[in-house]
Design a protein around this motif. Structure first.
Motif, mmCIF file in Angstrom:
data_model
loop_
_atom_site.group_PDB
_atom_site.id
_atom_site.type_symbol
_atom_site.label_atom_id
_atom_site.label_comp_id
_atom_site.label_asym_id
_atom_site.label_seq_id
_atom_site.Cartn_x
_atom_site.Cartn_y
_atom_site.Cartn_z
ATOM 1 N N VAL A 269 86.801 -47.868 85.947
ATOM 2 C CA VAL A 269 86.902 -47.676 84.501
ATOM 3 C C VAL A 269 87.000 -49.045 83.835
ATOM 4 O O VAL A 269 87.769 -49.901 84.275
ATOM 5 C CB VAL A 269 88.141 -46.837 84.135
ATOM 6 C CG1 VAL A 269 88.324 -46.764 82.620
ATOM 7 C CG2 VAL A 269 88.039 -45.427 84.719
ATOM 8 N N GLN A 270 86.199 -49.239 82.793
ATOM 9 C CA GLN A 270 86.302 -50.470 82.000
ATOM 10 C C GLN A 270 87.162 -50.187 80.772
ATOM 11 O O GLN A 270 86.957 -49.199 80.071
ATOM 12 C CB GLN A 270 84.929 -50.959 81.560
ATOM 13 C CG GLN A 270 85.023 -52.183 80.637
ATOM 14 C CD GLN A 270 83.668 -52.749 80.264
ATOM 15 O OE1 GLN A 270 83.177 -53.674 80.888
ATOM 16 N NE2 GLN A 270 83.051 -52.176 79.232
ATOM 17 N N ILE A 271 88.133 -51.071 80.524
ATOM 18 C CA ILE A 271 88.995 -50.983 79.353
ATOM 19 C C ILE A 271 88.713 -52.181 78.454
ATOM 20 O O ILE A 271 88.680 -53.314 78.916
ATOM 21 C CB ILE A 271 90.490 -51.002 79.746
ATOM 22 C CG1 ILE A 271 90.817 -49.875 80.718
ATOM 23 C CG2 ILE A 271 91.372 -50.936 78.509
ATOM 24 C CD1 ILE A 271 90.925 -48.517 80.119
ATOM 25 N N ARG A 272 88.497 -51.892 77.171
ATOM 26 C CA ARG A 272 88.319 -52.972 76.194
ATOM 27 C C ARG A 272 89.311 -52.792 75.063
ATOM 28 O O ARG A 272 89.413 -51.713 74.477
ATOM 29 C CB ARG A 272 86.893 -52.944 75.600
ATOM 30 C CG ARG A 272 85.809 -53.418 76.536
ATOM 31 C CD ARG A 272 84.490 -53.618 75.799
ATOM 32 N NE ARG A 272 83.965 -52.366 75.255
ATOM 33 C CZ ARG A 272 83.931 -52.074 73.949
ATOM 34 N NH1 ARG A 272 84.431 -52.924 73.067
ATOM 35 N NH2 ARG A 272 83.432 -50.935 73.534
ATOM 36 N N ARG A 310 92.906 -51.511 92.168
ATOM 37 C CA ARG A 310 92.685 -52.922 91.861
ATOM 38 C C ARG A 310 92.254 -53.057 90.411
ATOM 39 O O ARG A 310 91.410 -52.301 89.929
ATOM 40 C CB ARG A 310 91.627 -53.520 92.793
ATOM 41 C CG ARG A 310 91.450 -55.039 92.619
ATOM 42 C CD ARG A 310 90.655 -55.625 93.775
ATOM 43 N NE ARG A 310 89.283 -55.168 93.783
ATOM 44 C CZ ARG A 310 88.270 -55.809 93.182
ATOM 45 N NH1 ARG A 310 88.505 -56.939 92.531
ATOM 46 N NH2 ARG A 310 87.044 -55.338 93.254
ATOM 47 N N MET A 311 92.834 -54.014 89.723
ATOM 48 C CA MET A 311 92.462 -54.310 88.351
ATOM 49 C C MET A 311 92.014 -55.755 88.249
ATOM 50 O O MET A 311 92.629 -56.643 88.838
ATOM 51 C CB MET A 311 93.633 -54.067 87.389
ATOM 52 C CG MET A 311 93.303 -54.387 85.933
ATOM 53 S SD MET A 311 94.761 -54.387 84.825
ATOM 54 C CE MET A 311 95.263 -52.692 84.946
ATOM 55 N N VAL A 312 90.950 -55.973 87.507
ATOM 56 C CA VAL A 312 90.478 -57.323 87.210
ATOM 57 C C VAL A 312 90.569 -57.523 85.705
ATOM 58 O O VAL A 312 89.993 -56.752 84.926
ATOM 59 C CB VAL A 312 89.028 -57.531 87.684
ATOM 60 C CG1 VAL A 312 88.533 -58.918 87.284
ATOM 61 C CG2 VAL A 312 88.930 -57.348 89.197
ATOM 62 N N VAL A 313 91.341 -58.538 85.287
ATOM 63 C CA VAL A 313 91.572 -58.808 83.871
ATOM 64 C C VAL A 313 90.837 -60.091 83.489
ATOM 65 O O VAL A 313 90.970 -61.120 84.160
ATOM 66 C CB VAL A 313 93.076 -58.964 83.567
ATOM 67 C CG1 VAL A 313 93.293 -59.231 82.083
ATOM 68 C CG2 VAL A 313 93.842 -57.721 84.011
ATOM 69 N N LEU A 320 88.671 -54.269 84.337
ATOM 70 C CA LEU A 320 88.036 -53.268 85.187
ATOM 71 C C LEU A 320 89.101 -52.709 86.112
ATOM 72 O O LEU A 320 89.768 -53.459 86.829
ATOM 73 C CB LEU A 320 86.901 -53.882 86.006
ATOM 74 C CG LEU A 320 85.735 -54.496 85.205
ATOM 75 C CD1 LEU A 320 84.742 -55.163 86.157
ATOM 76 C CD2 LEU A 320 85.035 -53.439 84.365
ATOM 77 N N ILE A 321 89.272 -51.388 86.100
ATOM 78 C CA ILE A 321 90.232 -50.725 86.982
ATOM 79 C C ILE A 321 89.429 -50.006 88.056
ATOM 80 O O ILE A 321 88.711 -49.041 87.766
ATOM 81 C CB ILE A 321 91.134 -49.745 86.212
ATOM 82 C CG1 ILE A 321 92.064 -50.504 85.271
ATOM 83 C CG2 ILE A 321 91.992 -48.948 87.190
ATOM 84 C CD1 ILE A 321 91.490 -50.835 83.932
ATOM 85 N N HIS A 322 89.504 -50.508 89.267
ATOM 86 C CA HIS A 322 88.729 -49.964 90.377
ATOM 87 C C HIS A 322 89.527 -48.893 91.124
ATOM 88 O O HIS A 322 90.756 -48.946 91.187
ATOM 89 C CB HIS A 322 88.345 -51.087 91.352
ATOM 90 C CG HIS A 322 87.521 -52.173 90.735
ATOM 91 N ND1 HIS A 322 86.191 -52.038 90.435
ATOM 92 C CD2 HIS A 322 87.866 -53.441 90.337
ATOM 93 C CE1 HIS A 322 85.727 -53.157 89.896
ATOM 94 N NE2 HIS A 322 86.736 -54.027 89.835
ATOM 95 N N GLY A 323 88.826 -47.918 91.684
ATOM 96 C CA GLY A 323 89.472 -46.892 92.494
ATOM 97 C C GLY A 323 89.836 -45.637 91.732
ATOM 98 O O GLY A 323 90.568 -44.787 92.238
ATOM 99 N N ALA A 330 93.708 -44.846 83.998
ATOM 100 C CA ALA A 330 93.309 -46.252 83.921
ATOM 101 C C ALA A 330 93.930 -46.929 82.700
ATOM 102 O O ALA A 330 94.417 -48.060 82.770
ATOM 103 C CB ALA A 330 91.783 -46.351 83.864
ATOM 104 N N LYS A 331 93.945 -46.220 81.566
ATOM 105 C CA LYS A 331 94.525 -46.785 80.347
ATOM 106 C C LYS A 331 96.023 -47.023 80.513
ATOM 107 O O LYS A 331 96.557 -48.047 80.079
ATOM 108 C CB LYS A 331 94.252 -45.833 79.181
ATOM 109 C CG LYS A 331 94.707 -46.359 77.834
ATOM 110 C CD LYS A 331 94.341 -45.364 76.748
ATOM 111 C CE LYS A 331 94.859 -45.822 75.386
ATOM 112 N NZ LYS A 331 94.545 -44.835 74.321
#
Length: 339
Positions: A269-272, A310-313, A320-323, A330-331
């Protein structure tokens, strides 16, 4: 005199008249974590007429250190916090009408719940939801009480539409990333001190003792023995978009909400955020590493792992929240890390 509430009614500013007012009021409590569970218990013991508890999460073991309503059995059953709170509160005071609502608190979901509400209590963990609460408060003319704590620091501010500055007056824009309980930790005395301020202000509003309501923004550090209250009357802005002369309630508009999207073909999931932030990646990486997360970073991003996810900030606040493909989950993960 009702024996259950006898000590409360002996306190002159409450009395029998105040008790009757409390028993006729409806409080909307948003969040059932540390602040929420403690405020809920105080309100239930005080005999609030109706209490609606909104929360999206379930009880985890790490909650038990500071979230006083919950038990190890709640953790084993993975009970939603709102339902667990209702279960325990009904054992404390069966006279109170308690409604548990398991949902993500958004502008759309909350606005339909405001009919008959006398007071909104903030027990959330992120500023996006608080700004939504603020705009709903101003739009529907319902007082609300802000509260937050992290580490050994707590703060509280009472907002009365048409009288006090609103949260948007104070902040002007969404605050950028700071410490959260997941990155900076928290001790329970900071929770209890914040709850004491919030619940005392709640009583004043519920018994309609408006003169007693605090005009100041209170902050305190229970570890460093610091305490201050800043009067905020002059902070009220005529041009504030939330409470000013031409209010448009910006945080109720969809374009100002955090955007979340499931990426095609991936468990990601992509968070913006609604607007670009300026994340201090080195500080974020250090805070997360100190809190036990597995962290990797470079000048462009921070990657962290937590319980199989896993999260990439990135520096602008995008993540990006993976898995997972669960947008709400995710939010919630995103807000736990970035506030």
């Amino acid at each position: 005199m009702n024996e259950r509430y006898s000590r409360q009614t002996l306190f002159a500013p409450v009395g029998e008249k105040g008790l009757n007012k409390i028993r006729g009021k409806h409080v909307l409590l948003i969040g059932a974590g540390a602040l929420g569970s403690a405020n809920a218990e105080i309100l239930a013991r005080a005999g609030i007429g109706k209490l609606t508890i909104v929360d999206r999460d379930y009880v985890e073991e790490s909650n038990l250190q500071r979230q006083q309503l919950y038990t190890e059995e709640d953790v084993k059953e993975k009970l939603p916090k709102a339902e667990a709170a209702k279960k325990h509160l009904q054992l404390i005071n069966s006279e109170v009408n308690i409604r548990a609502v398991i949902m993500d608190a958004t502008a759309v979901s909350l606005e339909g719940m405001l009919e008959g509400v006398s007071l909104i209590m903030d027990a959330t963990d992120n500023f996006e939801t608080r700004m939504v609460i603020n705009d709903l408060s101003q739009k529907h003319r319902i007082p609300w009480i802000y509260g937050a704590c992290v580490g050994s620091v707590g703060m509280s501010f009472t907002i009365i539409p048409g009288v006090t500055p609103c949260l948007n007056c104070l902040l002007r824009s969404m605050p950028i990333q700071g410490m959260t309980c997941d990155t900076g930790g928290i001790i329970s005395p900071a929770v209890m001190m914040t709850v004491a301020h919030q619940s005392a202000e709640a009583f004043k509003i519920l018994v309609e003792d408006w003169e007693a309501v605090s005009p100041g923004f209170s902050t305190f550090d229970v570890w460093r023995n610091q305490y201050q209250t800043i009067k905020m009357g002059k902070a009220k802005k005529k041009d504030c978009l939330s409470c000013g002369e031409n209010a448009v309630y910006p945080f109720l508009q969809l374009e100002n909400a955090t955007k979340s999207t499931v990426l095609c073909g991936r468990d990601t999931v992509q968070i913006r955020p609604p607007r670009s932030l300026a994340i201090k990646l080195d500080k974020l990486a250090a805070d997360l590493a100190g809190s036990g997360y597995q962290v990797k970073s470079n000048p462009f991003l921070v990657s962290l792992e937590h319980e199989g996810e896993r999260m990439v900030v990135f520096g602008d606040g995008r993540a990006l929240i993976h898995g997972t493909k669960d947008l709400a989950h995710a939010k919630a993960f995103y807000q736990r890390i970035l506030g």
